[in-house]
Design an enzyme around this catalytic site. Structure first.
Site, PDB file in Angstrom:
ATOM      1  N   LYS A   1      58.779 -43.824  80.767  1.00  9.01           N
ATOM      2  CA  LYS A   1      59.922 -44.478  80.106  1.00  9.01           C
ATOM      3  C   LYS A   1      59.421 -45.569  79.166  1.00  9.01           C
ATOM      4  O   LYS A   1      58.514 -46.332  79.534  1.00  9.01           O
ATOM      5  CB  LYS A   1      60.818 -45.066  81.201  1.00  9.01           C
ATOM      6  CG  LYS A   1      62.144 -45.635  80.748  1.00  9.01           C
ATOM      7  CD  LYS A   1      62.914 -46.131  81.978  1.00  9.01           C
ATOM      8  CE  LYS A   1      64.310 -46.600  81.632  1.00  9.01           C
ATOM      9  NZ  LYS A   1      65.044 -47.087  82.827  1.00  9.01           N
TER      10      LYS A   1
ATOM     11  N   SER B   1      69.497 -45.044  83.043  1.00  4.48           N
ATOM     12  CA  SER B   1      68.926 -45.324  81.735  1.00  4.48           C
ATOM     13  C   SER B   1      67.642 -44.533  81.437  1.00  4.48           C
ATOM     14  O   SER B   1      67.227 -44.461  80.290  1.00  4.48           O
ATOM     15  CB  SER B   1      68.623 -46.816  81.621  1.00  4.48           C
ATOM     16  OG  SER B   1      67.663 -47.217  82.580  1.00  4.48           O
TER      17      SER B   1
ATOM     18  N   SER C   1      69.083 -45.876  87.663  1.00  2.00           N
ATOM     19  CA  SER C   1      68.546 -45.364  86.397  1.00  2.00           C
ATOM     20  C   SER C   1      67.486 -44.288  86.546  1.00  2.00           C
ATOM     21  O   SER C   1      67.146 -43.627  85.567  1.00  2.00           O
ATOM     22  CB  SER C   1      67.988 -46.520  85.559  1.00  2.00           C
ATOM     23  OG  SER C   1      69.040 -47.311  85.076  1.00  2.00           O
TER      24      SER C   1
END
Lengths: 61, 477
Positions: B84, B158, B182
């Site tokens: 990420k 996310s 997330s």
């Protein structure tokens, strides 16, 4: 408690130097009212009886 | 090996690592094949913000040369991973999904990336996310991430790109970051495995903060075995993150063989049977509970009446923390934020401090309820999300009422945030599909530092359900 309107949001945001543009104040008012309603529901809980607690869950060293 | 060798590319990293050791697959072949898949599919899916094409190939050549000599770096030798874009990578653009950080190139790796590299893994690229890992992004500055099962639907967030890349086999394994769900939400929406470790189990050093009191980095993978493998590599004390635990890191992969037999698992009725839960999700989760019972677990319904408050309590705390962090940028560079992020942060800046402190007290009550339940049960079971992946357009439309705002922001989060508020581990593992062919995620919540039990039960369920053989038919742009 009465809902806040876009004008209320605009005034407080300006006092905190928080930026608003376009339709921000309208939508932020909806978001903020949703928060205030949800958090008001916490008043039914025994919040004054909560003991201090460590940041980490039990069992962690 | 060619990109058509889907069995290898969709295999877990544990299997791929074995093939590399047996010299049946080379790291160069693996990296090249994933780069070709990224070229074909990521034009549409937008999982990646940055692809480290040249450096990954160079690392693969080096890994192959080492393999020839029998010099193995570790359990992930030659395995391509992506992370990420909230997590620092030395010399590689790290944006946190925001235009504000469009030129941010860290000088050092985060601890988790350093550990993966030390174990032999090869950085393939950086993955898309909602801006600053907060959720609610309207316009993604690096492209709209799309669900591999249906590109008109949300991949979750996310850690959106991590979920997509794992499910669509654009790399071997990924890392995400889970503050309030997330990692688990994209795992559920994309049909992948997502593990949120115990708070403090994994170092956050080099990870852009969403909310310090709940942020936790975790694996997003295609198999539970890979989640166990990655956790074993990234877990442990880190002097650069003083909130990491000094507890010994157990053998997570070895624990997978323990299965679910003999476990007591509590089914959270508020989340399984609640009015927000989609009927197809409810039915699939109840089927999964019966499946776990057939594997030898003792299943029992349990009521946790404070859990439905979790979403609002979490957002009051998380968003206030985030607003405090972003206050200066909000004042000076507001126009560089996405509209959704800016409105979320400004809203949080206006919540009265006393209300936030009452939310902190409510958190203690929710946490106690979760931990008390975990004193009785080995695991708790719930859907990861009340519904399958929604259409992208459904959550980017302007809000027209406070009721709509509450439903959009609080309801769904009440499913993943109990574990975040309590600081305990939780996994999302695929457990079925809707009639519309969208994945449904099963969530298992464990005791503090109880990742071994979480992984063992999830692995037993995954093996019995056999869902990992189902692959998304990804449309090419």
């Amino acid at each position: 408690m009465a809902d806040l309107g876009p004008e209320d949001v605009g005034r407080v945001a300006a006092s905190l130097s928080l930026p608003l543009t376009g339709d921000d104040a309208v939508e932020i008012a909806h978001r903020l009212n949703a928060f205030l309603d949800a958090l008001a529901a916490l008043d039914a809980l025994p919040l004054e009886q909560v003991e201090p607690w460590p940041t980490r869950p039990e069992g962690i060293s | 090996m060619t990109p058509a060798d889907d069995d290898v590319l969709f295999a877990g990293a544990a299997r791929q690592a074995a093939l590399i050791r047996e010299r049946r697959v080379s790291p160069v072949e693996l990296v090249t094949a994933y780069l070709e898949r990224i070229d074909i599919f990521d034009v549409r899916l937008r999982a990646f913000i940055t692809v480290c094409r040249e450096s990954a190939l160079a690392e693969a050549v080096r890994a192959e040369a080492e393999a020839t000599k029998g010099a193995w770096r570790g359990p992930l030798h030659g395995i391509p991973f992506a992370v990420k874009d909230q997590v620092d990578t030395a010399g590689v653009l790290t944006t946190s999904g925001s235009a504000l950080l469009r030129a941010n190139i860290p000088s050092a790796d985060s601890t988790v990336v350093a550990k993966l590299k030390a174990a032999g893994a090869i950085l393939l690229g950086k993955l898309n996310l909602t801006e600053f890992a907060l959720g609610g992004t309207i316009r993604f500055p690096y492209g709209q991430p799309r669900n591999p099962w249906n590109p008109d639907h949300d991949p979750g967030g996310s850690s959106s790109g991590s979920g997509i890349a794992a499910a669509a086999a654009l790399c071997s394994v990924t890392l995400g970051e889970d503050t309030g769900g997330s990692v688990r939400s994209p795992a559920s929406y994309c049909g992948a495995v997502g593990l949120r470790p115990t708070w403090g189990r994994v170092s956050r050093h080099g990870c852009f903060p969403a909310a310090w009191s709940m942020d936790q980095i975790g694996p997003l993978t295609r198999t539970v075995e890979d989640a166990a493998l990655l956790l074993g590599v990234i877990a442990g004390y880190d002097p650069k993150d003083p909130l990491t635990s000094r507890s010994t890191v157990p053998g997570y992969c070895a624990a997978l063989a323990n299965g679910a037999k003999g476990m007591r698992i509590g089914v959270i009725t508020e989340l399984v049977d609640g009015s927000d839960t989609h009927p197809e999700v409810r039915g699939t989760i109840r089927d999964a509970a019966r499946g776990l019972a057939s594997l030898g677990a003792a299943m029992e319904d349990i009521s946790l009446p404070l859990v439905p408050l979790s979403g609002a309590v979490f957002m009051a705390l998380c968003d206030s923390e985030a607003a405090g962090y972003h206050m200066r940028w909000l004042s000076e560079r507001a126009e560089e934020y996405d509209q959704g992020t800016r409105r979320r942060l400004v809203t949080a800046g206006l919540i009265p401090a006393a209300a936030v402190h009452r939310a902190a007290r409510a958190r203690a009550l929710i946490r106690s309820q979760v931990l008390d339940a975990l004193a009785e049960f080995d695991l708790l079971l719930a859907p990861t999300s009340p519904h399958p992946a929604p259409a992208i357009a459904s959550h980017t439309a302007p809000l027209t009422s406070k009721e709509q705002a509450g439903a959009r922001f609080f309801g769904r989060r009440s499913y993943t945030t109990p574990a975040s508020l309590a600081g305990v581990p939780a996994i999302s593992v695929p457990c079925g599909f809707t009639a519309g062919n969208l994945p449904i995620g099963l969530q298992l919540i464990g005791r503090p530092m109880g990742e071994s039990s979480v992984l063992a039960a999830a692995h037993a369920w995954e093996s019995a359900a056999g869902l990992s053989i189902r692959r998304p038919a990804i449309a090419v742009a």
